[in-house]
Write an enzyme that holds these catalytic residues in place. Structure first.
Site, mmCIF file in Angstrom:
data_model
loop_
_atom_site.group_PDB
_atom_site.id
_atom_site.type_symbol
_atom_site.label_atom_id
_atom_site.label_comp_id
_atom_site.label_asym_id
_atom_site.label_seq_id
_atom_site.Cartn_x
_atom_site.Cartn_y
_atom_site.Cartn_z
ATOM 1 N N VAL A 162 54.316 43.640 35.454
ATOM 2 C CA VAL A 162 54.117 42.726 34.336
ATOM 3 C C VAL A 162 53.996 41.264 34.770
ATOM 4 C CG1 VAL A 162 56.546 42.243 33.809
ATOM 5 C CG2 VAL A 162 54.881 42.392 31.942
ATOM 6 N N TYR A 163 54.366 40.928 35.990
ATOM 7 C CA TYR A 163 54.307 39.532 36.426
ATOM 8 C C TYR A 163 52.858 39.044 36.466
ATOM 9 C CZ TYR A 163 59.192 39.932 38.018
ATOM 10 O OH TYR A 163 60.555 40.117 38.090
ATOM 11 N N SER A 164 52.587 38.032 35.659
ATOM 12 C CA SER A 164 51.252 37.430 35.598
ATOM 13 C C SER A 164 50.172 38.484 35.410
ATOM 14 C CB SER A 164 50.972 36.590 36.854
ATOM 15 O OG SER A 164 51.894 35.518 36.946
ATOM 16 N N ASP A 165 50.484 39.426 34.513
ATOM 17 C CA ASP A 165 49.493 40.441 34.129
ATOM 18 C C ASP A 165 48.955 41.211 35.332
ATOM 19 O OD1 ASP A 165 47.922 41.844 32.313
ATOM 20 O OD2 ASP A 165 46.266 40.419 32.415
ATOM 21 N N GLY A 166 49.835 41.526 36.265
ATOM 22 C CA GLY A 166 49.449 42.301 37.435
ATOM 23 C C GLY A 166 48.949 41.499 38.609
#
Length: 326
Positions: free
Chosen positions: A60-64
């Site tokens: 989920v970090y920065s949308d992958g």
């Protein structure tokens, strides 16, 4: 660099883990303060040069894009066998009823997406990012067991939850002969010590590796209480962590400053040294958005706080509302 076994496993990890939430495309996801790929790569390279072999990110970090940046950098600066890569699953990755959570469908889908973004055939540690109240823990654990048996993850771990939930998960895995959690990634620092009541003793009793996030309280322990940062101004989740106990927390920050001044070291070293000396913590997850953050973290390994200093740091603490689980 010091190395230690990860809980009861045979895996050797550096005493520090580099948290990679800082590295990602700024306009993707919820973290506008992240560093883009060009700016991120020197931090990952320096971490490797300092002997850090343990890297933690999440789908989920920065949308992958954090996984993508970390995967490319580790491939360019090291070999796969030299590093320990950890990632997480739970957060929303796409719209719709099956775009998040810890169902069998979500886990089986997201592990493949994470491996693709990381550019690897397996991760060393696959962690559930939070507890999923909408999915039976039996379903989650069996799916994670199958991920391990398929060779897509070497070990599995959990993150912030209640101790009773973690105990239930450990018991359920043991009862069914499934892979049990090897690690707990929870919230531990001088401003939040509620994990000392139940979770840390449970982990010690069960041989669980403890890899706490935000050991320096998102930087609050490293600067004056009223001093902000680019991240603190835009970090909406971080703002929810410290509001209710500001008066007591300020006193803790002042104690850190006082001991750091007497020692002639940066405050970050004092705050991290306290975490490193807390049993049964294995490897705190450090963030680095400036090169000195890595230098201070490594220096903290050699900073042995006295019993009197530890008492002074802990004395102002007051009980906090349980936070960090959502």
């Amino acid at each position: 660099m010091e190395y230690v076994k990860l809980g009861a496993t045979g895996l050797d990890v550096s005493r520090l883990c580099l948290g990679c939430m800082t590295y990602g495309v700024p306009d993707r996801g919820n973290h506008a303060w992240t560093l883009d790929e060009e700016t991120s790569r020197p931090f990952i390279k320096k971490a490797l040069e300092l002997g850090i072999n343990f890297f933690d990110t999440a789908n989920v970090y920065s949308d992958g894009t954090s996984e993508e940046i970390v995967g490319r950098a580790l491939k360019d600066f090291s070999t796969r066998d030299e590093v320990v890569i950890a990632t997480k699953v739970h957060g929303r990755m796409r719209p719709g009823p099956n775009g998040a959570g810890l169902s069998r469908r979500a886990i089986m889908s997201e592990i493949d997406h994470s491996l693709r973004r990381l550019g690897t055939d397996y991760v060393d540690l696959y962690q559930i990012h939070r507890w999923d109240y909408g999915t039976p823990i039996e379903e989650t654990l069996e799916a994670l067991h199958d991920v391990v048996k398929a060779g897509k993850a070497r070990y599995i771990g959990a993150s912030s939850m209640y101790a009773w939930q973690f105990a239930k998960a450990l018991y359920t895995a043991d009862f069914n002969g499934w892979t049990r959690f090897s690690t707990m990634q929870n919230y531990v620092n001088l401003l939040y010590r509620e994990e000392e009541r139940e979770m840390l003793p449970l982990c010690e009793a069960e041989g669980i590796g403890v890899i706490p996030w935000s050991p320096m309280a998102r930087g609050r322990l490293t600067r004056d209480w009223d001093e902000g940062s680019a991240r603190s101004e835009t970090d909406e989740f971080g703002k929810t962590l410290y509001a209710a106990t500001a008066a007591a927390d300020r006193k803790v920050v002042e104690k850190v400053a006082g001991i750091a001044a007497k020692r002639g070291v940066p405050r970050a070293q004092v705050a991290l040294a306290w975490v490193l000396q807390k049993e049964p913590i294995t490897a705190p997850i450090i963030g680095a958005s400036k090169q000195n953050h890595l230098d201070d973290a490594v220096a903290a390994l050699s900073l042995n706080l006295t019993a009197e200093e530890i008492l002074a740091l802990e004395e102002p603490y007051v009980p906090h509302e349980v936070i960090g689980f959502s």
